[in-house]
Design an enzyme around this catalytic site. Structure first.
Site, mmCIF file in Angstrom:
data_model
loop_
_atom_site.group_PDB
_atom_site.id
_atom_site.type_symbol
_atom_site.label_atom_id
_atom_site.label_comp_id
_atom_site.label_asym_id
_atom_site.label_seq_id
_atom_site.Cartn_x
_atom_site.Cartn_y
_atom_site.Cartn_z
ATOM 1 N N SER A 96 5.077 -5.399 6.253
ATOM 2 C CA SER A 96 4.690 -6.640 5.559
ATOM 3 C C SER A 96 5.904 -7.422 5.050
ATOM 4 O O SER A 96 6.996 -6.873 4.870
ATOM 5 C CB SER A 96 3.772 -6.307 4.383
ATOM 6 O OG SER A 96 2.646 -5.602 4.828
HETATM 7 N N1 SAM Z 1 2.159 -0.951 4.521
HETATM 8 C C1 SAM Z 1 2.826 -1.007 5.789
HETATM 9 C C2 SAM Z 1 4.328 -0.976 5.662
HETATM 10 O O1 SAM Z 1 4.831 -0.984 4.543
HETATM 11 O O2 SAM Z 1 4.969 -0.913 6.707
HETATM 12 C C3 SAM Z 1 2.433 -2.196 6.618
HETATM 13 C C4 SAM Z 1 1.058 -2.096 7.076
HETATM 14 S S1 SAM Z 1 0.582 -2.989 8.487
HETATM 15 C C5 SAM Z 1 0.553 -4.641 7.873
HETATM 16 C C6 SAM Z 1 -1.117 -2.450 8.465
HETATM 17 C C7 SAM Z 1 -1.291 -0.994 8.842
HETATM 18 O O3 SAM Z 1 -2.648 -0.654 8.600
HETATM 19 C C8 SAM Z 1 -1.016 -0.707 10.305
HETATM 20 O O4 SAM Z 1 -0.077 0.310 10.422
HETATM 21 C C9 SAM Z 1 -2.388 -0.289 10.845
HETATM 22 O O5 SAM Z 1 -2.322 0.654 11.875
HETATM 23 C C10 SAM Z 1 -3.030 0.269 9.596
HETATM 24 N N2 SAM Z 1 -4.496 0.315 9.624
HETATM 25 C C11 SAM Z 1 -5.364 -0.581 10.158
HETATM 26 N N3 SAM Z 1 -6.635 -0.170 9.962
HETATM 27 C C12 SAM Z 1 -6.573 0.997 9.289
HETATM 28 C C13 SAM Z 1 -7.554 1.918 8.795
HETATM 29 N N4 SAM Z 1 -8.861 1.701 8.967
HETATM 30 N N5 SAM Z 1 -7.126 3.017 8.148
HETATM 31 C C14 SAM Z 1 -5.800 3.262 7.961
HETATM 32 N N6 SAM Z 1 -4.831 2.440 8.420
HETATM 33 C C15 SAM Z 1 -5.209 1.325 9.062
#
Ligand code: SAM
Length: 247
Positions: A96
């Site tokens: 992000s």
């Molecule tokens: N917080 C992260 C970082 O600091 O790098 C960035 C997150 S990225 C914007 C969103 C993440 O949410 C992705 O890695 C994606 O695979 C994960 N994601 C999407 N749906 C999800 C779910 N239902 N449960 C867990 N993770 C999920």
């Protein structure tokens, strides 16, 4: 110069040159990180009418100036690791934007002894920022390869109070609940009821809500001491979608 001395001198030089390069890189990264902090501060001022203040918590800004974001991005993104923007981390996912990481952390209003749940571990950067501010972080990631890489990275960097779980974060983490704060870093179409249920009384949940590639809003959900839940929109945002069975 005796032959033996000549060899010792050469070995010393061979060891010193890479150490010098590493020092130079650290200095470059540190300068870029301080510039990133200044840009976050400017973004806070320019969005103050949404977020209701012109500065974020000082301790959070100090941590933003310390966590090595370049360790959380792929090698080919190293030179731009400190731009105030999301960056690709593989599998169609992103780390992000630093301003959003700082703002979401601030909205959680966590205390030192807090136990926090993150949904969407991704690179582990948001969890690393939180880990400097609270007692315990649990982070769930749905993509197994990202979960594994994130776990290994955090262990290599010495983050001992973060546990990375693989799974669908829509359901939260019943076995570790309740949480003082919950942060969701992917956009959900609605607020998952299991996350509200796993929030402690007096706790806060920060989550982007909306449809993929359309307007989403960062929402702050608060559960008061009687268990009553209230919510408010904070800011229009753009996140990758929350995936999984229920989305
Ligand atoms: N917080 C992260 C970082 O600091 O790098 C960035 C997150 S990225 C914007 C969103 C993440 O949410 C992705 O890695 C994606 O695979 C994960 N994601 C999407 N749906 C999800 C779910 N239902 N449960 C867990 N993770 C999920």
């Amino acid at each position: 110069m005796k032959q033996q001395q000549w060899w010792l001198w050469l070995i010393g030089l061979i060891m010193l040159v890479p150490a010098g390069w590493a020092d130079q890189k650290e200095e470059r990264m540190s300068k870029a990180r301080q510039q990133m902090v200044r840009e976050i501060e400017q973004d806070v001022v320019s969005t103050s009418r949404y977020i209701g203040r012109g500065r974020l918590n000082e301790e959070i800004m100090r941590v933003m100036g310390e966590v090595p974001r370049h360790e959380f991005v792929p090698d080919k993104e190293q030179d731009v690791a400190y731009v105030n923007a999301p960056l690709p981390i593989g599998y169609g996912q992103t780390i992000s934007q630093p301003y959003i990481v700082a703002l979401m952390t601030d909205l959680l209003a966590v205390s030192r002894d807090a136990k926090v749940l993150e949904v969407g571990a991704g690179s582990g950067y948001q969890a690393a920022v939180l880990s400097h501010l609270v007692k315990e972080v649990h982070s769930i990631e749905i993509i197994p390869e990202l979960a594994r890489a994130c776990r290994n990275r955090l262990a290599r960097l010495g983050y001992a109070n973060i546990t990375v779980h693989e799974g669908d974060g829509y359901y939260g983490l019943e076995k570790e609940a309740p949480f003082d704060a919950i942060i969701v870093t992917a956009a959900a179409s609605t607020i998952p009821p299991p996350l509200i249920a796993q929030l402690k009384e007096g706790g806060r949940l920060v989550i982007p809500v909306g449809t993929p590639f359309a307007v989403q809003h960062l929402m702050l959900v608060e559960k008061d001491s009687t268990g009553k839940v209230s919510m408010r929109q904070v800011l229009p945002v753009q996140f990758v979608p929350l995936t999984g069975q229920r989305e």
